[in-house]
Design a protein around this motif. Structure first.
Motif, PDB file in Angstrom:
ATOM      1  N   ARG A  39       0.840  -1.204   0.000  1.00 42.43           N
ATOM      2  CA  ARG A  39       0.000   0.000   0.000  1.00 42.43           C
ATOM      3  C   ARG A  39       0.878   1.257   0.000  1.00 42.43           C
ATOM      4  NH1 ARG A  39      -3.773  -1.119   3.850  1.00 42.43           N
ATOM      5  NH2 ARG A  39      -5.159  -1.787   2.206  1.00 42.43           N
ATOM      6  N   GLY A  40       1.937   1.255   0.795  1.00 43.64           N
ATOM      7  CA  GLY A  40       2.830   2.413   0.856  1.00 43.64           C
ATOM      8  C   GLY A  40       3.552   2.646  -0.461  1.00 43.64           C
ATOM      9  N   ARG A  41       4.030   1.555  -1.083  1.00 40.93           N
ATOM     10  CA  ARG A  41       4.711   1.690  -2.380  1.00 40.93           C
ATOM     11  C   ARG A  41       3.735   2.180  -3.454  1.00 40.93           C
ATOM     12  NH1 ARG A  41       7.077  -3.281  -0.890  1.00 40.93           N
ATOM     13  NH2 ARG A  41       5.768  -4.340  -2.415  1.00 40.93           N
ATOM     14  N   ALA A  42       2.522   1.660  -3.425  1.00 46.78           N
ATOM     15  CA  ALA A  42       1.523   2.090  -4.409  1.00 46.78           C
ATOM     16  C   ALA A  42       1.182   3.570  -4.233  1.00 46.78           C
ATOM     17  CB  ALA A  42       0.267   1.237  -4.293  1.00 46.78           C
ATOM     18  N   LEU A  43       1.031   4.002  -2.988  1.00 43.82           N
ATOM     19  CA  LEU A  43       0.735   5.406  -2.720  1.00 43.82           C
ATOM     20  C   LEU A  43       1.878   6.286  -3.199  1.00 43.82           C
ATOM     21  CD1 LEU A  43      -0.935   7.690  -1.535  1.00 43.82           C
ATOM     22  CD2 LEU A  43       0.065   7.157   0.701  1.00 43.82           C
ATOM     23  N   ARG A  44       3.105   5.910  -2.868  1.00 39.98           N
ATOM     24  CA  ARG A  44       4.273   6.697  -3.292  1.00 39.98           C
ATOM     25  C   ARG A  44       4.330   6.783  -4.821  1.00 39.98           C
ATOM     26  NH1 ARG A  44       6.449  10.427  -1.059  1.00 39.98           N
ATOM     27  NH2 ARG A  44       5.950  11.310  -3.022  1.00 39.98           N
ATOM     28  N   ALA A  45       4.068   5.659  -5.493  1.00 35.16           N
ATOM     29  CA  ALA A  45       4.091   5.656  -6.959  1.00 35.16           C
ATOM     30  C   ALA A  45       3.005   6.566  -7.522  1.00 35.16           C
ATOM     31  CB  ALA A  45       3.936   4.238  -7.480  1.00 35.16           C
ATOM     32  N   ASP A  46       1.813   6.520  -6.940  1.00 38.58           N
ATOM     33  CA  ASP A  46       0.726   7.382  -7.401  1.00 38.58           C
ATOM     34  C   ASP A  46       1.062   8.857  -7.195  1.00 38.58           C
ATOM     35  OD1 ASP A  46      -0.799   5.246  -8.218  1.00 38.58           O
ATOM     36  OD2 ASP A  46      -2.082   5.237  -6.437  1.00 38.58           O
ATOM     37  N   LEU A  47       1.640   9.186  -6.046  1.00 37.43           N
ATOM     38  CA  LEU A  47       2.014  10.578  -5.783  1.00 37.43           C
ATOM     39  C   LEU A  47       3.120  11.028  -6.727  1.00 37.43           C
ATOM     40  CD1 LEU A  47       1.924  10.674  -1.873  1.00 37.43           C
ATOM     41  CD2 LEU A  47       0.265  11.652  -3.470  1.00 37.43           C
ATOM     42  N   ASP A  48       4.059  10.148  -7.019  1.00 41.65           N
ATOM     43  CA  ASP A  48       5.140  10.500  -7.949  1.00 41.65           C
ATOM     44  C   ASP A  48       4.604  10.752  -9.352  1.00 41.65           C
ATOM     45  OD1 ASP A  48       7.015  10.347  -5.943  1.00 41.65           O
ATOM     46  OD2 ASP A  48       7.724   8.342  -6.498  1.00 41.65           O
ATOM     47  N   ARG A  49       3.566  10.022  -9.746  1.00 39.40           N
ATOM     48  CA  ARG A  49       2.994  10.202 -11.073  1.00 39.40           C
ATOM     49  C   ARG A  49       2.276  11.546 -11.206  1.00 39.40           C
ATOM     50  NH1 ARG A  49       2.567   4.600 -11.154  1.00 39.40           N
ATOM     51  NH2 ARG A  49       0.601   4.492 -10.062  1.00 39.40           N
ATOM     52  N   LEU A  50       1.880  12.149 -10.104  1.00 33.56           N
ATOM     53  CA  LEU A  50       1.215  13.447 -10.163  1.00 33.56           C
ATOM     54  C   LEU A  50       2.168  14.553 -10.573  1.00 33.56           C
ATOM     55  CD1 LEU A  50      -1.009  13.378  -6.969  1.00 33.56           C
ATOM     56  CD2 LEU A  50      -1.717  13.074  -9.338  1.00 33.56           C
ATOM     57  N   THR A  51       3.439  14.362 -10.307  1.00 34.08           N
ATOM     58  CA  THR A  51       4.443  15.353 -10.655  1.00 34.08           C
ATOM     59  C   THR A  51       4.804  15.158 -12.117  1.00 34.08           C
ATOM     60  OG1 THR A  51       5.276  15.187  -8.416  1.00 34.08           O
ATOM     61  CG2 THR A  51       6.702  16.256 -10.002  1.00 34.08           C
ATOM     62  N   PRO A  52       4.928  16.227 -12.903  1.00 33.76           N
ATOM     63  CA  PRO A  52       5.209  16.075 -14.317  1.00 33.76           C
ATOM     64  C   PRO A  52       6.514  15.351 -14.615  1.00 33.76           C
ATOM     65  CG  PRO A  52       4.842  18.383 -13.755  1.00 33.76           C
ATOM     66  CD  PRO A  52       4.758  17.594 -12.501  1.00 33.76           C
ATOM     67  N   GLY A  53       7.370  15.190 -13.672  1.00 35.73           N
ATOM     68  CA  GLY A  53       8.630  14.495 -13.871  1.00 35.73           C
ATOM     69  C   GLY A  53       9.557  14.847 -12.745  1.00 35.73           C
ATOM     70  N   PRO A  54      10.619  14.091 -12.559  1.00 26.38           N
ATOM     71  CA  PRO A  54      11.545  14.405 -11.493  1.00 26.38           C
ATOM     72  C   PRO A  54      12.146  15.792 -11.690  1.00 26.38           C
ATOM     73  CG  PRO A  54      11.995  12.249 -12.431  1.00 26.38           C
ATOM     74  CD  PRO A  54      10.986  12.900 -13.304  1.00 26.38           C
ATOM     75  N   THR A  55      12.239  16.532 -10.594  1.00 26.04           N
ATOM     76  CA  THR A  55      12.850  17.846 -10.646  1.00 26.04           C
ATOM     77  C   THR A  55      14.325  17.688 -10.368  1.00 26.04           C
ATOM     78  OG1 THR A  55      10.820  18.608  -9.627  1.00 26.04           O
ATOM     79  CG2 THR A  55      12.567  20.201  -9.852  1.00 26.04           C
ATOM     80  N   VAL A  56      15.134  17.835 -11.405  1.00 24.36           N
ATOM     81  CA  VAL A  56      16.565  17.607 -11.272  1.00 24.36           C
ATOM     82  C   VAL A  56      17.296  18.789 -11.881  1.00 24.36           C
ATOM     83  CG1 VAL A  56      18.449  16.047 -11.871  1.00 24.36           C
ATOM     84  CG2 VAL A  56      16.193  15.133 -11.450  1.00 24.36           C
ATOM     85  N   PRO A  57      18.265  19.339 -11.172  1.00 22.27           N
ATOM     86  CA  PRO A  57      19.033  20.444 -11.738  1.00 22.27           C
ATOM     87  C   PRO A  57      19.733  20.022 -13.022  1.00 22.27           C
ATOM     88  CG  PRO A  57      19.533  20.168  -9.410  1.00 22.27           C
ATOM     89  CD  PRO A  57      18.683  19.015  -9.820  1.00 22.27           C
ATOM     90  N   ALA A  58      19.996  20.987 -13.900  1.00 21.00           N
ATOM     91  CA  ALA A  58      20.620  20.691 -15.177  1.00 21.00           C
ATOM     92  C   ALA A  58      22.045  20.147 -15.029  1.00 21.00           C
ATOM     93  CB  ALA A  58      20.643  21.951 -16.037  1.00 21.00           C
ATOM     94  N   VAL A  59      22.683  20.367 -13.885  1.00 22.02           N
ATOM     95  CA  VAL A  59      24.052  19.906 -13.711  1.00 22.02           C
ATOM     96  C   VAL A  59      24.149  18.397 -13.531  1.00 22.02           C
ATOM     97  CG1 VAL A  59      24.841  22.094 -12.750  1.00 22.02           C
ATOM     98  CG2 VAL A  59      24.010  20.308 -11.227  1.00 22.02           C
ATOM     99  N   LEU A  60      23.035  17.734 -13.338  1.00 25.94           N
ATOM    100  CA  LEU A  60      23.056  16.287 -13.168  1.00 25.94           C
ATOM    101  C   LEU A  60      23.347  15.643 -14.521  1.00 25.94           C
ATOM    102  CD1 LEU A  60      22.640  14.280 -10.864  1.00 25.94           C
ATOM    103  CD2 LEU A  60      20.258  14.143 -11.510  1.00 25.94           C
ATOM    104  N   PRO A  61      24.449  14.882 -14.637  1.00 30.03           N
ATOM    105  CA  PRO A  61      24.878  14.362 -15.936  1.00 30.03           C
ATOM    106  C   PRO A  61      24.147  13.087 -16.337  1.00 30.03           C
ATOM    107  CG  PRO A  61      26.435  13.670 -14.276  1.00 30.03           C
ATOM    108  CD  PRO A  61      25.394  14.519 -13.582  1.00 30.03           C
ATOM    109  N   LEU A  62      22.838  13.106 -16.283  1.00 30.47           N
ATOM    110  CA  LEU A  62      22.063  11.907 -16.568  1.00 30.47           C
ATOM    111  C   LEU A  62      21.024  12.185 -17.648  1.00 30.47           C
ATOM    112  CD1 LEU A  62      21.371  10.698 -12.927  1.00 30.47           C
ATOM    113  CD2 LEU A  62      23.104   9.839 -14.482  1.00 30.47           C
ATOM    114  N   ARG A  63      20.697  11.137 -18.392  1.00 37.46           N
ATOM    115  CA  ARG A  63      19.624  11.225 -19.368  1.00 37.46           C
ATOM    116  C   ARG A  63      18.290  11.068 -18.628  1.00 37.46           C
ATOM    117  NH1 ARG A  63      22.648   7.130 -21.888  1.00 37.46           N
ATOM    118  NH2 ARG A  63      20.777   5.853 -21.952  1.00 37.46           N
TER     119      ARG A  63
END
Length: 164
Positions: free
Chosen positions: A81-105
């Motif tokens: 239940r906790g993992r499902a809730l966390r996943a649902d809440l994460d999906r509400l955000t348009p995407g991870p907020t990551v600074p541009a300096v992070l060298p990841l795709r």
């Protein structure tokens, strides 16, 4: 303004977070039902909190967050239940907020964000519609880009750089 969304294992942890939010000007209310006439309540700086003991409460938490309220949910984050809730809440955000300096795709960021939320690599791969092998290769590339040896270190580096 970042709307708080917390999934915490116990009441003492929730109390600590709620006190900090109150100091930052948020208004707190127990329970997850929103009775406001308007859909968007993000300008009210309202944080709803309480225990999440059933699937109906999960739906109320997600709905409240979708409408712009902050949420502090008390449920074991490692439980289904906790993992499902966390996943649902994460999906509400348009995407991870990551600074541009992070060298990841973006696909590496998405996997690391899911791992940081407590998902396994297999669950993260499935959620991102990837094979386990592809997910492992992308995580290995992320480790190399971040200059770390383990996936745990990559997740920690991701969290550190995302925060700051």
């Amino acid at each position: 303004m970042t709307v708080p969304r917390h999934v915490l294992p116990d009441l003492p942890a929730a109390t600590t977070v709620l006190r900090a939010l109150t100091r930052d000007g948020w208004h707190t209310r127990e329970g997850f039902a929103l009775l406001a006439d308007t859909w968007d309540v993000s300008d009210t700086r309202l944080v709803l909190f309480g225990r999440v003991d059933d699937d109906d409460t999960v739906r109320l938490v997600v709905l409240a967050a979708a409408r712009g309220a902050g949420v502090v949910a008390v449920v074991d984050p490692t439980s289904p239940r906790g993992r499902a809730l966390r996943a649902d809440l994460d999906r509400l955000t348009p995407g991870p907020t990551v600074p541009a300096v992070l060298p990841l795709r973006p696909e590496q960021v998405a996997l690391l964000a899911r791992l940081a939320a407590g998902e396994t690599i297999a669950a993260a791969a499935a959620a991102e519609f990837l094979s386990l092998r592809t997910a492992n290769r992308r995580i290995a590339a992320a480790r190399a880009a971040l200059g770390v040896r383990t996936t745990r270190e990559a997740v920690l580096a991701y969290l550190h750089r995302r925060a700051g």
